[in-house]
Structures are given as C-alpha cells and as structure tokens.
Design an enzyme around this catalytic site. Structure first.
Site, PDB file in Angstrom:
ATOM      1  N   LYS A 134       2.788   3.846  -4.196  1.00 12.75           N
ATOM      2  CA  LYS A 134       1.991   5.072  -4.267  1.00 12.75           C
ATOM      3  C   LYS A 134       1.236   5.239  -2.962  1.00 12.75           C
ATOM      4  CE  LYS A 134      -1.845   4.102  -4.162  1.00 12.75           C
ATOM      5  NZ  LYS A 134      -2.686   3.346  -3.187  1.00 12.75           N
ATOM      6  N   TYR A 218      -5.599   7.039  -8.383  1.00 17.33           N
ATOM      7  CA  TYR A 218      -6.087   6.286  -9.554  1.00 17.33           C
ATOM      8  C   TYR A 218      -7.064   7.137 -10.370  1.00 17.33           C
ATOM      9  CZ  TYR A 218      -3.905   2.259  -7.399  1.00 17.33           C
ATOM     10  OH  TYR A 218      -2.988   1.415  -6.849  1.00 17.33           O
TER      11      TYR A 218
HETATM   12  P1  NAD Z   1      -0.698  -2.187   5.596  1.00 21.81           P
HETATM   13  O1  NAD Z   1      -1.198  -1.366   6.740  1.00 21.81           O
HETATM   14  O2  NAD Z   1      -1.386  -3.470   5.333  1.00 21.81           O
HETATM   15  O3  NAD Z   1       0.851  -2.467   5.775  1.00 21.81           O
HETATM   16  C1  NAD Z   1       1.734  -1.477   6.228  1.00 21.81           C
HETATM   17  C2  NAD Z   1       2.975  -2.113   6.793  1.00 21.81           C
HETATM   18  O4  NAD Z   1       3.784  -1.085   7.375  1.00 21.81           O
HETATM   19  C3  NAD Z   1       2.675  -3.117   7.919  1.00 21.81           C
HETATM   20  O5  NAD Z   1       3.504  -4.231   7.763  1.00 21.81           O
HETATM   21  C4  NAD Z   1       3.028  -2.361   9.182  1.00 21.81           C
HETATM   22  O6  NAD Z   1       3.481  -3.214  10.214  1.00 21.81           O
HETATM   23  C5  NAD Z   1       4.172  -1.477   8.685  1.00 21.81           C
HETATM   24  N1  NAD Z   1       4.358  -0.299   9.524  1.00 21.81           N
HETATM   25  C6  NAD Z   1       5.548   0.133   9.996  1.00 21.81           C
HETATM   26  N2  NAD Z   1       5.409   1.229  10.748  1.00 21.81           N
HETATM   27  C7  NAD Z   1       4.084   1.488  10.779  1.00 21.81           C
HETATM   28  C8  NAD Z   1       3.302   2.489  11.429  1.00 21.81           C
HETATM   29  N3  NAD Z   1       3.872   3.454  12.180  1.00 21.81           N
HETATM   30  N4  NAD Z   1       1.972   2.457  11.245  1.00 21.81           N
HETATM   31  C9  NAD Z   1       1.385   1.531  10.486  1.00 21.81           C
HETATM   32  N5  NAD Z   1       2.078   0.549   9.842  1.00 21.81           N
HETATM   33  C10 NAD Z   1       3.412   0.532  10.002  1.00 21.81           C
HETATM   34  O7  NAD Z   1      -0.745  -1.228   4.321  1.00 21.81           O
HETATM   35  P2  NAD Z   1      -0.743  -1.649   2.790  1.00 21.81           P
HETATM   36  O8  NAD Z   1      -2.147  -1.677   2.307  1.00 21.81           O
HETATM   37  O9  NAD Z   1       0.107  -2.847   2.584  1.00 21.81           O
HETATM   38  O10 NAD Z   1      -0.086  -0.349   2.129  1.00 21.81           O
HETATM   39  C11 NAD Z   1       1.321  -0.126   2.143  1.00 21.81           C
HETATM   40  C12 NAD Z   1       1.696   0.778   0.954  1.00 21.81           C
HETATM   41  O11 NAD Z   1       1.339   0.101  -0.244  1.00 21.81           O
HETATM   42  C13 NAD Z   1       0.958   2.112   0.911  1.00 21.81           C
HETATM   43  O12 NAD Z   1       1.761   3.092   0.341  1.00 21.81           O
HETATM   44  C14 NAD Z   1      -0.216   1.815   0.000  1.00 21.81           C
HETATM   45  O13 NAD Z   1      -0.771   2.957  -0.634  1.00 21.81           O
HETATM   46  C15 NAD Z   1       0.439   0.898  -0.988  1.00 21.81           C
HETATM   47  N6  NAD Z   1      -0.524   0.027  -1.684  1.00 21.81           N
HETATM   48  C16 NAD Z   1      -0.482   0.000  -3.025  1.00 21.81           C
HETATM   49  C17 NAD Z   1      -1.373  -0.773  -3.716  1.00 21.81           C
HETATM   50  C18 NAD Z   1      -1.304  -0.805  -5.212  1.00 21.81           C
HETATM   51  O14 NAD Z   1      -2.226  -1.297  -5.837  1.00 21.81           O
HETATM   52  N7  NAD Z   1      -0.225  -0.320  -5.818  1.00 21.81           N
HETATM   53  C19 NAD Z   1      -2.326  -1.532  -3.047  1.00 21.81           C
HETATM   54  C20 NAD Z   1      -2.330  -1.504  -1.652  1.00 21.81           C
HETATM   55  C21 NAD Z   1      -1.423  -0.713  -0.972  1.00 21.81           C
END
Ligand code: NAD
Length: 362
Positions: A134, A218
């Site tokens: 999401k 949420y």
């Molecule tokens: P994050 O920034 O920690 O990770 C993102 C990943 O994408 C990194 O590994 C990064 O290297 C990669 N990436 C590739 N191209 C990129 C770019 N151009 N810019 C930035 N990053 C790039 O983010 P996250 O918190 O892990 O979130 C990732 C996804 O998961 C999102 O859609 C977020 O909403 C979702 N998420 C969901 C939950 C949940 O509870 N369901 C919790 C956290 C995150």
C-alpha cells in the site's frame, strides 16, 4: 550418491515441467500445484528488511526464494543471511528474466508508490502472481492498469493490507456486517507518527509521497471497514507545521466522509503526530480500538463489555500465508487489487477537495 532411476526421472520431469510452464501464463496455470510458493521481494528497504523477510521465516505456505534490488551490496548481505541462490537474485534491469525462473511464484513489490505500477505490470507480464504494498499507486489510472495487466496475464494481485488479515480488525468488520448495535452514526479514525526524515520518498511528490497515501489509508480503511460501505463524498483539508520539510506534499490531512447510509467519518492522518485509534458510534452503542493499525497488539472494546484482543503471532506472516493459500486453492483474496483501487479513488477525491476547497462527490 545413488539416485534411483525413478527419482531421477521424476526430478527430470518436474524440472522440464517447470521450464516448460514458467514464463508462459497460460501454461503456468496448468503447472503442478506447489505446497509452498516462492516469493521474490522487490525493494529491500525498511519494510522488506525489518518486517517481511523475518515474517517469511515463519510462513508455512511461502518462503523467501529471491530478491530484486538496485544495490549490489544489499544483494550480497541478503544472499548470505537468507541463503538465496545467485540465480534468484535480480536487479531492476534484468528483472524481466524472472519469467524463466520456476523458483519464483510471486513477486512482492515493496518500492516507493510511484514505482508500484511499473513493477506490478512487469511481474504480471513475466507470468508471476503479484503482491503489492500500500498505497497501491498514486492514481486511479495506475491502479486500473495494474489490475488489467494481472487479469490479462491470468495472475493474482493482492495488496499488502496486513490489517485485514488481523482478527482484531475483522472483529469490528463483523459488527458492521451483523449490525450488532444498529446503524453506524459516526466514525473517528486516526493514523499517524512523527517522521523526522527530510529527503525520504515520503516527502517527495514524484515518488508518491505525502501522508494521505501512506498512513492515510489506515485512517480511511478504518472508516470504510467500520461502515462496510463506500463513501459518496469527501471534504478535506491539508496542512503542514514544518514547511521546510513538507513543501511538496502534505504533513497532515484531515478529511470527512459521507456514506450512503448517512454514516459520517472524521479522519486524521499525519507525519507530525503520533496517533493510532478508531471509534465507532452506532445507534445503540460504541466500539473503540487503540491501537487500531499496529503491526501487533491491536485491541479494543465495545459498549456491551465485549473485549477485542485476539492473539496473533505475526501479522505479515498471516497475511502472506492467507494470500498464498488463496492462490494455491484458487479462492478469493482478502484484499485484491480492486480493494487497493477503492482507497485510491477516495484518495484522489481527497486531493481534489484540497485543491478546490469544496466537497467532492466520489
Ligand atoms: P524504504 O524507503 O525503506 O524502502 C524503499 C526501497 O525502494 C529501498 O530499498 C530503495 O533502495 C528502493 N528504491 C528503488 N528506487 C528508489 C527510488 N527512486 N527512491 C527511493 N527508493 C528507491 O521504504 P519502505 O518504508 O520500505 O516502503 C516501501 C513500500 O512499503 C511503500 O509502498 C510503503 O508504503 C510500504 N510499507 C508498508 C507498510 C505496511 O505496514 N504495510 C509499512 C511500511 C512500508
């Protein structure tokens, strides 16, 4: 090592079948059913590292089979930590070759929201089922393209709405369905945390940032699931207390929803305030949840004394196992692409309301 001819032939047949079936969505549907599906995580950031990979050590219907990353050092760390074979490691450029890899049944897209559409469509074209985090995508058009690509390629699309797999959240969904306290009159729903990062994608509009798609879903899900209805109109107000950080996207969003039954919801979401609760007032009672959308410990109570506090070992493991079981058995997913789209339709209307300063029909 002595290998029985029969075992050798069966291994050979399975290997040929796997090669034959992989990469071809039509033939793939005829492939022998697996007991445990192989998942490849795309994007090895916070959520993959801290939540999904550990949860995949607990799952019964799936396992961490591969990774897709743009960072070679991460590939090495993950390969060693999770014993991932080199042939199951991809980068963003060679990702499409995953079509030829029978170890990977599902691609789980865990990238910034602006990248969800591209990778979901590429995964579907590779003949893989898809899980997508999401918010599903920044626009309704993106969501529709993702759903359509999965339909065309005959693969399933599930959205990572972990809460819908949580029995504590299912408990208030059931109250809505059974109308235990009569009609829903008012919902108050809030989801937020203090994010002090300054240059993360969550603060970047082009990458799909902004609190509404992130924590906002949420608060929105709280209202939709509490009523069991889809909102028909919304009035929203965006604000920020830290314009030096939140100058491209909103830090806080407050939105009011109207539902067909006459129920109303007041929702808040923020990257500047810690909040995590839901209150539902019915004709003849109330229900409160706090926390409401946590990874664990979601709990609540009702005006008749009923306590909601179901134990759950690991929310993400339950989510992935249930989604895999739906794929294996061919049954309905709990939160398919259409459910992600329902939220994004409201999110688009919320931004339109902010832009126009008016109530927007959905
Ligand atoms: P994050 O920034 O920690 O990770 C993102 C990943 O994408 C990194 O590994 C990064 O290297 C990669 N990436 C590739 N191209 C990129 C770019 N151009 N810019 C930035 N990053 C790039 O983010 P996250 O918190 O892990 O979130 C990732 C996804 O998961 C999102 O859609 C977020 O909403 C979702 N998420 C969901 C939950 C949940 O509870 N369901 C919790 C956290 C995150």
């Amino acid at each position: 090592m002595h290998i029985e001819r029969r075992d050798f032939l069966s291994t050979l047949t399975m290997a040929s079948a796997a090669t034959l079936f992989s990469g071809n969505p039509l033939l793939a549907s005829l492939a022998p059913k697996k007991e445990k599906l192989g998942i490849a995580l795309v994007g090895l950031g916070y959520y993959s590292t801290d939540l999904l990979a550990p949860a995949l050590q607990l799952t019964e219907k799936c396992y961490l089979a591969g990774i897709v990353t743009g960072t070679p050092e991460k590939a090495q760390t993950w390969k060693a930590k999770y014993k991932i074979p080199e042939k199951n490691i991809y980068n963003y450029q060679n990702f499409d070759k995953i079509a030829d890899n029978p170890d990977i049944d599902i691609v789980y897209v865990v990238l910034p929201p602006s990248m969800h559409r591209e990778f979901v469509v590429r995964a579907a074209k590779a003949g893989k089922h898809v899980f997508c985090e999401k918010p599903m995508a920044p626009s309704v058009a993106d969501c529709e393209a993702m759903i359509s690509a999965c339909k065309t390629n005959k693969v399933k699309l599930a959205i990572g709405y972990r809460c819908q797999h949580d029995p504590n959240i299912q408990a208030y969904m059931k109250v809505a369905k059974e109308k235990k306290f009569g009609k829903v009159m008012m919902v108050n729903s809030a989801a937020g945390y203090l994010d002090n990062r300054t240059t993360h994608w969550k603060q970047n509009k082009k990458l799909g940032g902004g609190v509404m798609g992130d924590m906002g879903v949420y608060a929105l899900q709280g209202a939709r699931l509490a009523t069991g209805e889809e909102p028909v109109s919304v009035t929203a107000l965006a604000s920020t207390t830290r314009p030096q950080i939140y100058n491209q996207v909103e830090e806080t969003m407050m939105f009011m929803l109207d539902f067909p039954s006459g129920a109303r919801a007041a929702c808040q979401t923020s990257f500047g305030i810690n909040m995590n609760h839901l209150q539902i007032n019915y004709e003849k009672g109330w229900l409160k949840m706090e926390p409401h959308s946590g990874y664990s410990g979601n709990k609540g109570s009702m005006s008749d004394g009923t306590i909601i506090n179901y134990p759950i070992q690991n929310q993400q493991a339950k989510q992935m196992d249930e989604d895999c079981l739906a794929i294996i058995s061919g049954s309905e997913l709990i939160a398919p692409g259409e459910e992600g789209l329902r939220d994004i339709r409201v999110v688009e209307a919320i931004y339109k309301s902010v832009e126009t300063g008016k109530n927007v029909k959905i």
